[in-house]
Design a protein around this motif. Sequence first.
Motif, PDB file in Angstrom:
ATOM      1  N   CYS A 111       1.514   0.685   4.065  1.00 58.10           N
ATOM      2  CA  CYS A 111       0.621   1.290   4.958  1.00 58.10           C
ATOM      3  C   CYS A 111      -0.776   0.667   4.981  1.00 58.10           C
ATOM      4  CB  CYS A 111       0.414   2.971   4.931  1.00 58.10           C
ATOM      5  SG  CYS A 111       0.018   3.274   3.232  1.00 58.10           S
ATOM      6  N   ASN A 112      -1.882   1.023   5.450  1.00 57.62           N
ATOM      7  CA  ASN A 112      -3.035   0.254   5.583  1.00 57.62           C
ATOM      8  C   ASN A 112      -4.281   0.537   4.905  1.00 57.62           C
ATOM      9  OD1 ASN A 112      -1.519  -1.462   7.935  1.00 57.62           O
ATOM     10  ND2 ASN A 112      -1.523   0.750   8.606  1.00 57.62           N
ATOM     11  N   SER A 113      -4.174   1.487   4.062  1.00 60.84           N
ATOM     12  CA  SER A 113      -5.301   2.188   3.383  1.00 60.84           C
ATOM     13  C   SER A 113      -4.929   3.423   2.190  1.00 60.84           C
ATOM     14  CB  SER A 113      -6.358   2.923   4.355  1.00 60.84           C
ATOM     15  OG  SER A 113      -5.938   3.976   4.969  1.00 60.84           O
ATOM     16  N   THR A 280       0.422   6.361  -4.884  1.00 57.60           N
ATOM     17  CA  THR A 280      -0.394   5.845  -3.952  1.00 57.60           C
ATOM     18  C   THR A 280      -1.210   4.670  -4.525  1.00 57.60           C
ATOM     19  OG1 THR A 280      -2.330   7.229  -3.924  1.00 57.60           O
ATOM     20  CG2 THR A 280      -0.584   7.907  -2.612  1.00 57.60           C
ATOM     21  N   MET A 281      -1.348   3.623  -3.803  1.00 61.29           N
ATOM     22  CA  MET A 281      -2.111   2.545  -4.238  1.00 61.29           C
ATOM     23  C   MET A 281      -2.705   1.723  -2.746  1.00 61.29           C
ATOM     24  SD  MET A 281       0.887   0.077  -5.214  1.00 61.29           S
ATOM     25  CE  MET A 281       1.960   1.147  -5.683  1.00 61.29           C
ATOM     26  N   ALA A 282      -3.814   1.067  -2.956  1.00 56.38           N
ATOM     27  CA  ALA A 282      -4.555   0.384  -1.894  1.00 56.38           C
ATOM     28  C   ALA A 282      -5.659  -0.471  -2.506  1.00 56.38           C
ATOM     29  CB  ALA A 282      -5.216   1.535  -0.965  1.00 56.38           C
ATOM     30  N   GLY A 293      -2.189  -0.735   2.297  1.00 57.31           N
ATOM     31  CA  GLY A 293      -1.867   0.360   1.255  1.00 57.31           C
ATOM     32  C   GLY A 293      -0.601   0.567   0.942  1.00 57.31           C
ATOM     33  N   ALA A 294      -0.076   1.293  -0.139  1.00 54.66           N
ATOM     34  CA  ALA A 294       1.492   1.386  -0.162  1.00 54.66           C
ATOM     35  C   ALA A 294       1.703   2.568  -1.110  1.00 54.66           C
ATOM     36  CB  ALA A 294       1.693   0.022  -1.065  1.00 54.66           C
ATOM     37  N   THR A 320       1.761   0.859  12.995  1.00 50.65           N
ATOM     38  CA  THR A 320       2.109  -0.333  13.716  1.00 50.65           C
ATOM     39  C   THR A 320       1.879  -1.559  12.586  1.00 50.65           C
ATOM     40  OG1 THR A 320       1.185   0.433  15.789  1.00 50.65           O
ATOM     41  CG2 THR A 320       1.167  -2.016  15.304  1.00 50.65           C
ATOM     42  N   TYR A 321       0.951  -1.558  11.679  1.00 50.63           N
ATOM     43  CA  TYR A 321       0.563  -2.690  10.788  1.00 50.63           C
ATOM     44  C   TYR A 321       1.014  -2.164   9.670  1.00 50.63           C
ATOM     45  CZ  TYR A 321      -2.629  -3.427  14.646  1.00 50.63           C
ATOM     46  OH  TYR A 321      -3.286  -3.688  15.723  1.00 50.63           O
TER      47      TYR A 321
END
Length: 440
Positions: A111-113, A280-282, A293-294, A320-321
Motif C-alpha cells: 500500500c502507500n502509508s 504492518t510497516m511503512a 506501506g506494506a 492505485t499505487y
Amino acid sequence: MQNTASHGANRGALWLPFTAHRQFRQAPRVLVSAKGMYYKDAQGQDVLDGCAGLWCVNAGHTRTPIVEAIQREAAKLDFAPTFQMAHPLAFEAAGRISALTPPGLDHIFFCNSGSEAADTALKIAIAYHRANGQAERSKIVGRERGYHGVGLGGLSVGGISSNRKQFGPLLADAAHLPHTYDPSRNAFSRGLPKHGIEYADALEKLFVTHDPSTIAAVMVEPMSGSAGVLIPPVGYLKRLREICDKHGILLIFDEVITGFGRLGASFAAEKYQVRPDIMTMAKGITNGAIPMGAVAVKDTIFTGFMQGPENAIELPHGYTYSAHPVACAAAIATLNVYRDERLFERAAALAPYFEDAAHSLRDAPHVVDIRNEGLVAGIEIAPGDGEVSRIYKVFDTAFRQGVLLRCSGNTLSIAPPLIIEKNEIDRIFETIRRILNTTS
C-alpha cells in the motif's frame, strides 16, 4: 486562470496536517533541502535531524543509491497497474521484505502509508475469519494511547482521544486494552520497564463483555511512538501472544515506527521474539523517499483466502499505487543500504551510548520521566501553565537553534537516523538541557 503566486506569497493555500496553523503562520518553520543527518531551513541554517524526519529517514537524507534508483525507475517504468498485473520490482521488493520478516510471514501486500497498512491489516483479519467460516469474528481490540494512522479503521482501533474526538462515532466493533504507561512504578526505566506484564491480562478481562469468539484480532504497536514513546513491559507482548493463541484471535503488530532498525533489529517482533500473525510497516521501508506501506501475513492467512473458483478475486482490496514501481525501486535500494552499511547492527551498538545521553537529562528542570529503547527516547516534560505549552517552547526553540525534535502531548521524542554519530547524539541532548534550563 493559472495561479502564478510564489510559494511564499501563497502560503494560505496549504493546509498542513497535525498543525496549529494560526500559531505556525506567525513564525513558519520551512525546510528546503537535506543531506545526511541535516536539513537546511529557509534561512540557510543547518538543522540536525533528531527524529529521522517523521520516524522514517533511518539511513539519513538524500542517500545517493536510493536517489539514483528512483531516477532510473522513473525514467524506465513510471507507473504500472497491479490490479491483475505485476512488474518485476514488485516481486523483488516483496521477496526482499519477506526475507526480513519473522519466519512464516512470507506474503506481502503493498500500500502507500502506515494508515493504509493499518486499514488493510484490519480488513484482512476480518475477511480471513469469514473465509475460514467464522464470520462472527468481527471485533478488533486496540489499546488506549495506540496510534494506527488516520484511516477510519486505524482511528477506531487507535486510542489517542485528541485524534478521535472531532470525527464523531467511529467503527462500533472496537474495544480497547489499557495502555501500559505506569510512571508510579516504571519512571526513568532504561529499556523495557520491569513492571506491567499484567496489563496484557486485561485482554481476558474484556472477555466478560466481549465473547472471545467474536474477536477477530488484537492490534498493538510493540512500542507506541506517536503516543509518546511507551515501551512494552517485560513479558507483555509474549503474554498477549499466549492469550490470542488460546482463543483463536489474530495478533497484529503495527511496526510502522519500530520496523527497519529503529530498535536495533529488523523489526520489534525479531527483537522481542514474538511472532505476530500480521504485521504492518511503512516509513523506513523506503527511507521516507517515496510513500510506501506494506502488510506481511503468515502463510495460513494467505492460503486461507485461496479457495473457491480460480477466477474469483480472493481479496477485493487495493490501491492505485500499490507496489508503485518507483516506490519498489526505492524500497530495494533502501534495503541494500541497510544491509551494506549494517545499519541495524549499528543502531544496536549505539543504543547504550544513546541511552546514557538520554538519561543524563534526569536532573534537568521540568523532566518528570525518561523512556528509551534502541535509538528512540521519550523525555516527559511537566506541562507548565502558560498559554503556550512548555513542550512547544522546547520544540520551537530547538528548531531555531538547529535541532529538529518531535513533541507529542508532553513528550519530546528523539529518534534520529541510524547513521548518527556520538557527537551529534551529545548535541541533541545538550540542546534540550540548555533550553530546559532557560524555560519557565
